[in-house]
Design a protein around this motif. Structure first.
Motif, mmCIF file in Angstrom:
data_model
loop_
_atom_site.group_PDB
_atom_site.id
_atom_site.type_symbol
_atom_site.label_atom_id
_atom_site.label_comp_id
_atom_site.label_asym_id
_atom_site.label_seq_id
_atom_site.Cartn_x
_atom_site.Cartn_y
_atom_site.Cartn_z
ATOM 1 N N PHE A 10 0.826 -1.208 0.000
ATOM 2 C CA PHE A 10 0.000 0.000 0.000
ATOM 3 C C PHE A 10 0.858 1.253 0.000
ATOM 4 N N GLU A 11 0.265 2.340 -0.486
ATOM 5 C CA GLU A 11 0.844 3.654 -0.247
ATOM 6 C C GLU A 11 -0.039 4.359 0.775
ATOM 7 N N ALA A 12 0.597 4.903 1.803
ATOM 8 C CA ALA A 12 -0.123 5.670 2.825
ATOM 9 C C ALA A 12 -0.283 7.104 2.327
ATOM 10 N N VAL A 57 5.487 5.076 2.491
ATOM 11 C CA VAL A 57 5.106 6.345 3.115
ATOM 12 C C VAL A 57 5.832 7.472 2.384
ATOM 13 N N ASN A 58 5.106 8.549 2.103
ATOM 14 C CA ASN A 58 5.736 9.705 1.449
ATOM 15 C C ASN A 58 6.576 10.479 2.459
ATOM 16 N N LEU A 59 7.778 10.829 2.043
ATOM 17 C CA LEU A 59 8.669 11.584 2.916
ATOM 18 C C LEU A 59 8.874 12.971 2.299
ATOM 19 N N PHE A 92 10.031 4.203 1.692
ATOM 20 C CA PHE A 92 9.793 5.644 1.703
ATOM 21 C C PHE A 92 9.820 6.196 0.288
ATOM 22 N N GLU A 93 8.774 6.933 -0.066
ATOM 23 C CA GLU A 93 8.705 7.544 -1.393
ATOM 24 C C GLU A 93 9.282 8.949 -1.303
ATOM 25 N N ILE A 94 10.303 9.186 -2.113
ATOM 26 C CA ILE A 94 10.997 10.472 -2.053
ATOM 27 C C ILE A 94 10.985 11.145 -3.422
ATOM 28 N N ILE A 105 11.650 6.276 -5.828
ATOM 29 C CA ILE A 105 11.694 7.631 -6.374
ATOM 30 C C ILE A 105 10.317 7.946 -6.959
ATOM 31 N N ASP A 106 9.688 8.958 -6.371
ATOM 32 C CA ASP A 106 8.303 9.306 -6.719
ATOM 33 C C ASP A 106 8.279 10.273 -7.900
ATOM 34 N N ASP A 107 7.157 10.316 -8.601
ATOM 35 C CA ASP A 107 6.913 11.313 -9.650
ATOM 36 C C ASP A 107 8.028 11.363 -10.683
ATOM 37 N N LEU A 158 11.187 2.820 -8.953
ATOM 38 C CA LEU A 158 10.937 4.094 -9.601
ATOM 39 C C LEU A 158 9.446 4.177 -9.885
ATOM 40 N N LYS A 159 8.839 5.268 -9.464
ATOM 41 C CA LYS A 159 7.403 5.433 -9.722
ATOM 42 C C LYS A 159 7.209 6.395 -10.886
ATOM 43 N N ILE A 160 6.573 5.893 -11.913
ATOM 44 C CA ILE A 160 6.348 6.719 -13.091
ATOM 45 C C ILE A 160 5.174 7.642 -12.851
ATOM 46 N N ALA A 172 3.733 1.951 -11.854
ATOM 47 C CA ALA A 172 3.026 2.969 -12.638
ATOM 48 C C ALA A 172 1.875 3.499 -11.796
ATOM 49 N N GLU A 173 1.814 4.807 -11.677
ATOM 50 C CA GLU A 173 0.780 5.462 -10.862
ATOM 51 C C GLU A 173 -0.373 5.932 -11.738
ATOM 52 N N GLY A 174 -1.509 6.085 -11.140
ATOM 53 C CA GLY A 174 -2.641 6.707 -11.834
ATOM 54 C C GLY A 174 -3.193 5.855 -12.960
#
Ligand code: C2E
Ligand code: CA
Ligand code: CA
Length: 279
Positions: free
Chosen positions: A57-59, A116-118, A148-150, A178-180, A199-201, A235-237
């Motif tokens: 999960f992503e919080a 968790v987003n940092l 941790f998503e950074i 690595i976010d975004d 890596l999050k696209i 892949a997000e979204g």
């Protein structure tokens, strides 16, 4: 900055009088919200692309306002970052997320992970590692299940210090994502230097599948490059079946998006995991 009465105020000098007053009032409201336990964590499942099962999960933080309803983080995280309230909020999210993770792992006997987003501002906390470690010990989660998503950010006081902090997080046994990726300040140099596994696209590229050949080309190249340097790809979204199929064909490892589930309260995840057991 903290003033005498242990209250936080905004320290942007660019704001004019009215704006500053408004922001200060919002900061006071946000601080009250923390004290009144109105800051909640929602969870969005991450799906394994090949098994289609939930891998973790992503919080995602929410402000449950008694009158205004649910306030999204896009509206209050920037304010929290300006006022230092990001420190208590950030820790609160890590703690709630770890507790929830431990409970789901034990109840459903699944090797789930929690991301968790940092915020880049949180890296300025000299005791961040100690505090994360304390939460890990208190909640008894395995550090390897905590991610941790950074993001790369102009908000880093020093890139060198940020990188050092990331290394310390990895030394705790946690992982980094690595976010975004592909937007804003994330660069190839960053990808090389950060000890991240994943890596999050960014959603923008997913949104443009089938719409923008240029963005598709960037997406394809990004996935290819990330795989070559040994990163997992989230892949997000992901909202449509077409997007899912395209991303699967390119070798994405995990999906997140409304096609599978919106971010939901912990009780809803309980229900989802319980229903899954019945299948
Ligand atoms: P993010 O980390 O990029 O999180 C992904 C955002 O995309 C979330 O918005 C999520 O609800 C949304 N999303 C997920 N799937 C879909 C989809 O299929 N379609 C669309 N259109 N959107 C989707 P949310 O929850 O509003 O969070 C916004 C941002 O706020 C996050 O972006 C993150 O940067 C920040 N944020 C959220 N929670 C926290 C937190 O606990 N700490 C910090 N520092 N930042 C947070
Ligand atoms: Ca994120
Ligand atoms: Ca993102």
């Amino acid at each position: 900055k903290l003033n005498g009465k242990n209250r936080y105020t905004v320290y942007s000098e660019e704001l004019d009088g009215d704006q500053a007053k408004q922001s200060e009032e919002m900061v006071r409201n946000l601080q009250a919200a923390i004290e009144l336990d109105q800051i909640e964590v929602y969870y969005q499942p991450k799906i394994n692309a090949s098994t289609e099962d939930i891998m973790g999960f992503e919080a995602l933080v929410r402000w449950e306002h008694p009158e205004l309803g649910i306030i999204s983080p896009g509206l209050f995280i920037p304010l929290a970052e300006q006022s230092e309230l990001i420190f208590p909020i950030g820790l609160l999210v890590i703690e709630k997320a770890c507790r929830a993770l431990k409970q789901w792992q034990e109840q459903f006997k699944l090797p789930l992970t929690m991301s968790v987003n940092l915020s880049p501002i949180q890296l300025n906390d000299k005791d961040l590692i100690k505090k994360i470690n304390r939460i890990i010990e208190e909640t008894a989660v395995y550090p390897k299940h905590l991610d941790f998503e950074i993001t790369e950010s102009e908000k880093f006081k020093s890139v060198k210090d940020a990188l050092l902090m990331f290394k310390k997080i990895v030394n705790l046994g946690c992982t980094l994502s690595i976010d975004d990726f592909g937007t804003g300040h994330s660069t190839l140099d960053y990808l090389r230097k950060i000890p991240a596994k994943t890596l999050k696209i960014d959603q923008v590229f997913v949104k443009n599948i089938g719409l923008s050949p240029d963005d598709e080309a960037i997406l394809d190249a990004t996935i290819d490059m990330a795989k070559r340097v040994g990163h997992f790809i989230v892949a997000e979204g992901v909202e449509t079946e077409e997007q899912r199929q395209y991303l699967t064909s390119k070798g994405c490892d995990y999906f997140q998006g409304y096609l599978f589930s919106r971010p939901v309260p912990a009780s809803e995840i309980d229900r989802i995991l319980t229903d899954r057991e019945k299948i």
